[in-house]
Design an enzyme around this catalytic site. Structure first.
Site, PDB file in Angstrom:
ATOM      1  N   LEU B  62       0.880  -1.175   0.000  1.00 32.83           N
ATOM      2  CA  LEU B  62       0.000   0.000   0.000  1.00 32.83           C
ATOM      3  C   LEU B  62       0.915   1.222   0.000  1.00 32.83           C
ATOM      4  O   LEU B  62       1.375   1.678   1.045  1.00 32.83           O
ATOM      5  CB  LEU B  62      -0.898  -0.012   1.243  1.00 32.83           C
ATOM      6  CG  LEU B  62      -1.893   1.150   1.385  1.00 32.83           C
ATOM      7  CD1 LEU B  62      -2.937   1.118   0.283  1.00 32.83           C
ATOM      8  CD2 LEU B  62      -2.562   1.118   2.753  1.00 32.83           C
ATOM      9  N   ALA B  63       1.220   1.682  -1.209  1.00 37.53           N
ATOM     10  CA  ALA B  63       2.170   2.782  -1.349  1.00 37.53           C
ATOM     11  C   ALA B  63       1.438   4.105  -1.129  1.00 37.53           C
ATOM     12  O   ALA B  63       0.368   4.331  -1.696  1.00 37.53           O
ATOM     13  CB  ALA B  63       2.797   2.754  -2.738  1.00 37.53           C
ATOM     14  N   HIS B  64       2.001   4.959  -0.298  1.00 36.10           N
ATOM     15  CA  HIS B  64       1.355   6.235  -0.026  1.00 36.10           C
ATOM     16  C   HIS B  64       2.324   7.187   0.647  1.00 36.10           C
ATOM     17  O   HIS B  64       3.375   6.778   1.129  1.00 36.10           O
ATOM     18  CB  HIS B  64       0.129   6.045   0.861  1.00 36.10           C
ATOM     19  CG  HIS B  64       0.441   5.491   2.226  1.00 36.10           C
ATOM     20  ND1 HIS B  64       0.758   4.177   2.430  1.00 36.10           N
ATOM     21  CD2 HIS B  64       0.504   6.075   3.441  1.00 36.10           C
ATOM     22  CE1 HIS B  64       0.986   3.973   3.716  1.00 36.10           C
ATOM     23  NE2 HIS B  64       0.849   5.113   4.361  1.00 36.10           N
ATOM     24  N   ALA B  65       1.938   8.455   0.658  1.00 35.25           N
ATOM     25  CA  ALA B  65       2.670   9.449   1.434  1.00 35.25           C
ATOM     26  C   ALA B  65       1.666  10.108   2.366  1.00 35.25           C
ATOM     27  O   ALA B  65       0.504   9.704   2.410  1.00 35.25           O
ATOM     28  CB  ALA B  65       3.309  10.481   0.507  1.00 35.25           C
ATOM     29  N   LEU B 100      -2.268   4.972  -2.548  1.00 41.28           N
ATOM     30  CA  LEU B 100      -3.282   5.680  -1.751  1.00 41.28           C
ATOM     31  C   LEU B 100      -2.899   7.143  -1.662  1.00 41.28           C
ATOM     32  O   LEU B 100      -1.763   7.477  -1.329  1.00 41.28           O
ATOM     33  CB  LEU B 100      -3.356   5.072  -0.338  1.00 41.28           C
ATOM     34  CG  LEU B 100      -4.116   5.866   0.731  1.00 41.28           C
ATOM     35  CD1 LEU B 100      -5.601   5.954   0.428  1.00 41.28           C
ATOM     36  CD2 LEU B 100      -3.906   5.252   2.120  1.00 41.28           C
TER      37      LEU B 100
END
Lengths: 90, 147
Positions: B62-65, B100
């Protein structure tokens, strides 16, 4: 009982942890509020928490808090959460 | 809120390493109007800073910043990788990279909860992995998480 779920940014993993921790606490019959937050907020917010749930990578950066720190490897694994929360709370 | 916007899903994505896999999911967020290209750099910086815990379950990242001005609207994307990639996590190798973007710390929680619920079902994960077109992926995901 106050539990804080912590991840790096407070929007992904910590939210998943919070959600699954709530499920597990319900089955254990333990009344607790679970909050999700990022690691920077956690240093303040977790001052009054009983338990901090987090990822193995972040354990080191949360050391020194009065709360018991529980590291979770598999966020979808209710069994692991159940085992670790039971051990800490029951 | 429709979590997965138009153009946010892709099958058979080629990635050579962790960063290009994350970049792919970020580009889908940009393509579907949820974030500006700056957000992709923030996603890469986040994994650099906090480590591979964004691989939330076996094979699933779940890649996000953080919420930032680079986020236009809260949303998700999914890049299904053609070949599995090592992220340096105990949940390696990764085949599904969700992106995300969130405008705040609250608004996306229900969507994420619904998605997580579905991802705990191994059959559902396999059906995502086996989808052969972007449309098929859309059908699988939008049927359930778009409320």
């Amino acid at each position: 009982m106050r539990i804080v779920a912590v991840c790096g940014m407070g929007i992904g993993t910590s939210v998943l942890l919070k959600m699954n921790a709530e499920k597990v606490l319900k089955t254990l019959g333990i009344e607790a509020t679970v909050e999700a937050c990022d690691v920077a907020t956690a240093r303040r917010s977790a001052e009054t928490a009983n338990i901090v749930l987090t990822t193995p990578e972040l354990v080191e950066s949360l050391k020194g808090l009065p709360a018991e720190i529980i590291s979770i490897d598999h966020f979808f694994d209710l069994h692991e959460l159940n085992e670790k929360l039971s051990k800490a709370l029951l | 809120m429709i979590a997965f916007g138009e153009g946010s899903l892709a099958v058979a994505v080629s990635a050579v390493d962790r960063d290009s896999a994350i970049r792919a999911s970020g580009e889908l967020l940009v393509a579907s109007g949820r974030a500006t290209p700056d957000y992709i750099d923030q996603m890469l910086a986040a994994v650099e800073e906090f480590g591979p815990y964004i691989v939330i379950a076996p094979g699933i990242a779940l890649a996000h910043a953080r919420p930032s001005r680079s986020v236009i609207e809260t949303g998700l994307s999914l890049a299904v990788l053609a070949e599995p990639i090592e992220f340096g996590s105990h949940n390696d190798p990764v085949r599904l990279v969700f992106g995300l973007a969130a405008v705040d710390h609250e608004g996306h929680i229900e969507v994420l909860a619904a998605l997580a619920e579905r991802l705990s079902d191994e059959d559902f994960v396999n059906s995502l992995l086996n989808a052969s077109t972007n449309d098929e992926l859309g059908h699988l995901l939008l049927g359930e998480t778009a409320q």
